[in-house]
Write an enzyme that holds these catalytic residues in place. Sequence first.
Site, PDB file in Angstrom:
ATOM      1  N   PRO B 119       0.832  -1.200   0.000  1.00 58.58           N
ATOM      2  CA  PRO B 119       0.000   0.000   0.000  1.00 58.58           C
ATOM      3  C   PRO B 119       0.868   1.252   0.000  1.00 58.58           C
ATOM      4  CG  PRO B 119      -0.083  -1.092   2.150  1.00 58.58           C
ATOM      5  CD  PRO B 119       0.770  -1.936   1.266  1.00 58.58           C
ATOM      6  N   ARG B 120       0.387   2.280  -0.695  1.00 57.84           N
ATOM      7  CA  ARG B 120       1.197   3.487  -0.876  1.00 57.84           C
ATOM      8  C   ARG B 120       0.329   4.734  -0.832  1.00 57.84           C
ATOM      9  NH1 ARG B 120       6.262   4.469  -4.179  1.00 57.84           N
ATOM     10  NH2 ARG B 120       6.125   6.629  -4.889  1.00 57.84           N
ATOM     11  N   ARG B 387      17.847  18.312  -0.420  1.00 55.52           N
ATOM     12  CA  ARG B 387      18.595  17.053  -0.373  1.00 55.52           C
ATOM     13  C   ARG B 387      19.050  16.636  -1.768  1.00 55.52           C
ATOM     14  NH1 ARG B 387      16.059  11.401   1.517  1.00 55.52           N
ATOM     15  NH2 ARG B 387      14.342  12.377   0.374  1.00 55.52           N
ATOM     16  N   TYR B 448      16.195  15.270  16.341  1.00 59.94           N
ATOM     17  CA  TYR B 448      16.218  15.039  14.900  1.00 59.94           C
ATOM     18  C   TYR B 448      17.630  15.348  14.403  1.00 59.94           C
ATOM     19  CZ  TYR B 448      14.367  15.139  10.103  1.00 59.94           C
ATOM     20  OH  TYR B 448      14.095  14.873   8.784  1.00 59.94           O
TER      21      TYR B 448
END
Lengths: 532, 532
Positions: B119-120, B387, B448
């Site tokens: 599932p996406r 990124r 983080y």
Amino acid sequence: MKRTRRFGGWGFTDTKVLPPPAALSLLESTLGKGEALPEASPELFRLPKPQKLPRLSGEVKTDGLARLSYCCGQSFPDLLSLRTASWRRFPDAVAFPVSHEEVLALVQRASEQGVVLVPRGGGTSVVGGVSVPEDPRPVVVVSLERLSGLKSLDGRSGLATFGAGTPGPEVEGALSANGFRLGHEPQSFELSTIGGWAATRSAGHRSTGVGKIEDLVAGVEVALPSGTWRLGPLPASAAGPELRKILCGSEGRLGILTSVTVRVQPQSVQEQGLAVLFPSWEEGFEFCRKLLREEPFPEVLRLSDAAETEFGRHLVTAGWAATVVRDFLFSIRRFSRACLLLVGASGKAGKLVSSWGREARRLGGLPLGSGVYRRWLQERFKHPYLRDAFLSSGFGVDTFETAAPWSQLPRLKEAVRAGLERAAATLSIPILLLCHLSHAYPDGASLYFTFFWPLRREEALFQWQGLKRASLEAILQAGGTVSHHHGVGRMHAAYLEREIGPQGLQALKALAHALDPAGILNPGVLFPAEQA
Amino acid sequence: MKRTRRFGGWGFTDTKVLPPPAALSLLESTLGKGEALPEASPELFRLPKPQKLPRLSGEVKTDGLARLSYCCGQSFPDLLSLRTASWRRFPDAVAFPVSHEEVLALVQRASEQGVVLVPRGGGTSVVGGVSVPEDPRPVVVVSLERLSGLKSLDGRSGLATFGAGTPGPEVEGALSANGFRLGHEPQSFELSTIGGWAATRSAGHRSTGVGKIEDLVAGVEVALPSGTWRLGPLPASAAGPELRKILCGSEGRLGILTSVTVRVQPQSVQEQGLAVLFPSWEEGFEFCRKLLREEPFPEVLRLSDAAETEFGRHLVTAGWAATVVRDFLFSIRRFSRACLLLVGASGKAGKLVSSWGREARRLGGLPLGSGVYRRWLQERFKHPYLRDAFLSSGFGVDTFETAAPWSQLPRLKEAVRAGLERAAATLSIPILLLCHLSHAYPDGASLYFTFFWPLRREEALFQWQGLKRASLEAILQAGGTVSHHHGVGRMHAAYLEREIGPQGLQALKALAHALDPAGILNPGVLFPAEQA
């Protein structure tokens, strides 16, 4: 000195609380006379010989009084059976482990030898959570009362670890000595334990502000046949589904909780509280709903409907001047169906209480000041004692609670009323139904119901069953949960599937089977044992 | 007009964000020059012929571009393999169901026929949650993008039900049109979906105030081989363990979420925000810890360490006047290791922001006003685009996050730094490690981390593996969670047992086996497939 628990009734032997004559008169004028139940008396029981047990570590009692004292909880059928000496299912022994290691040894030995274990905290379950089940195997009640006390405190993080068997006053006592508080105060506070709270997803009078126990549990230690399962405290995680939440509400079926780490907060001294009289339930309801739109929330928020307000008015003895004022107030037409709201908070939120009072006035309420609130705070843990007195006066009484989104609550309340009245008509008895809203959330609230009926001693169980069944049917059909904070126990086990679906039941059974392959841990709670 | 997603990189093709030369210079002066990765190019792939599939209902694409576009997520190894055209695992088809019923039919057919389903939602997993697994069986990616939009709104309860595939902007757009907001704003907000958030226990920039997604999920609808599992919205319950919480974080392995009911709040217009410069991490850290002692909490609370503050300073282009002031500030000895805090809130809590600023000043901080905060708010969803630019400039970059109680965070931060530096030394590469504290709770917070290193193209995966492994080891040894909000996916699956214990793993496996006996649902996430 350790106080003695009352056999077949609530609380301690040194405390007895009697309803004022006015309350009994009100019941009698509404319900007529019922047949009083006798007091419970241990001498009337003849216990069967205990089954032979394998050798178990730690102290294990097999005497009659221990087996009798730990055979069930505080549900209506439990109390009825004890008072009529008709209870039949007794543990073969009661174990009193003093450490996690002793519990673990017990669990592992019991799993190997096929001995059923019923873990027990304060023994206050009103849904059969600690009632000894029918099972051909030997049954041992595991009392966790000696796993008590503060084990560690991480003040910087506000995390405190307690032995699972620590009762409420000891929890708050140990925290208060360190400048903290948990704020979890269920009506059973004086008896029930932190492990029991976690295992049953308990809520307290202050839960609207401090959260339910499952919000407060940060870590757990569990004894399982496969060994120790420790989930340390974490503020949050995305490491798969939150397994700490699976243990909250597991009611002893997915392991025995031996210690619990809870989120505590700095002690707060500025508690403020207020009582408000609303002319109608609907006005009070809207006030509550709107109050939960923005934080901080009140800690205590409790709105009684007109019937409960009226009953409560007869329950409280007051000086004659206060009585005159009160009776005058209720005689005013506008307040003839008045609903009492209690609202309280501490810390920063405490400063908001007076502004909530002003808001309540704007919405039609009449603020009564802090006296009624403070009195309720002082008296609240005594209320469960009254139940025993009512049973001894010929009136059956039980309570149940549910929760639903705000939009569904009016329909739910009406469905419960209609359902119980139909059931009462079928039974040809009158009933008195009281309700309050408590434990409010931004998206909904809990409704807590109390019902009275005139007892017929020979039919008492049948009467109760008819009324109880009607309440569950009404709740499930109206989209409520079978329990907001009493739990499932054995009493609601057959109904749980209707709430969580066949897949939910399948999931619970898979968990139970994986963690307790021999099926020895509190069989019959959550789902019937024969389905396991 | 529907925007086109970028292949092998973040976001949409119409948006490209490049780092300012100052940031690249800083990286180059710290790390030296690395080898740039090529851009991803679909033409370089030669896909194997798809396996034969049983007939599946609804639209199913089997063309090369669909199979390529849906083969993985956005983790470093995913992007590396796409850019170097070395990705090997492609779905045999991509299904685009338009309703719960179509998803259910797919799941049931796949379970009967032994077809693996992945599932996406938005496809933004950075932990391999949507990466096609190695499996001999046919694999179909189930894109939920057409299960989109607001399905129902219960304004009185503040409950909104969305199709699982609804992306962030559509969630907030539909709510805002009705006067509500959810306030869940992960960095992937523009791409990720409400079902994906629930399935991975996502957190957003405002989670300190509004809660993580698992706090916001009130009800779910799930497609399973055994049929539909519906758990309607409840504000709270004690009906056994909270099964809604089991579905949060289930990552598609315990069923496919098709709709999610979330708790929403009235829209709020009074957002206030502030930036504060603290002379040290420790001072900022204490400010955050104390702020979480009493509600209401800020929504946004984000403290960058000195390295991240310094890096951020090179990332932001500003007018020359602002730059002069800024550079002057950082040249003062007291602020040479300055740490930037962003704090913001709306509604009633918004009114507290200025008093938080005063408190920060009292604790040694220098309030910088609202400009820096507002700028961050505007720019934050662009950061992930950077990124791609760094990879194209020769710098490897990845992020990870954890959480722990306040008392353990200093040790945890230091353990991660030491672990990564050791790993970098072993690899003979320099690294740049940035950290911020965010998502704070009364009992702890999330840390983080972002790490950069100079890429060697042939060794890039090996470099990353060494650094990633070191970060996980450090986190687990210091008592942190393997993930605070990215999830487990396939990347952390082998590590989960160390966090949740053998019993935790056993519990998850039992759940997966009970709900998905054929093991077709996203095998390999949460725990390795071969262990199932």
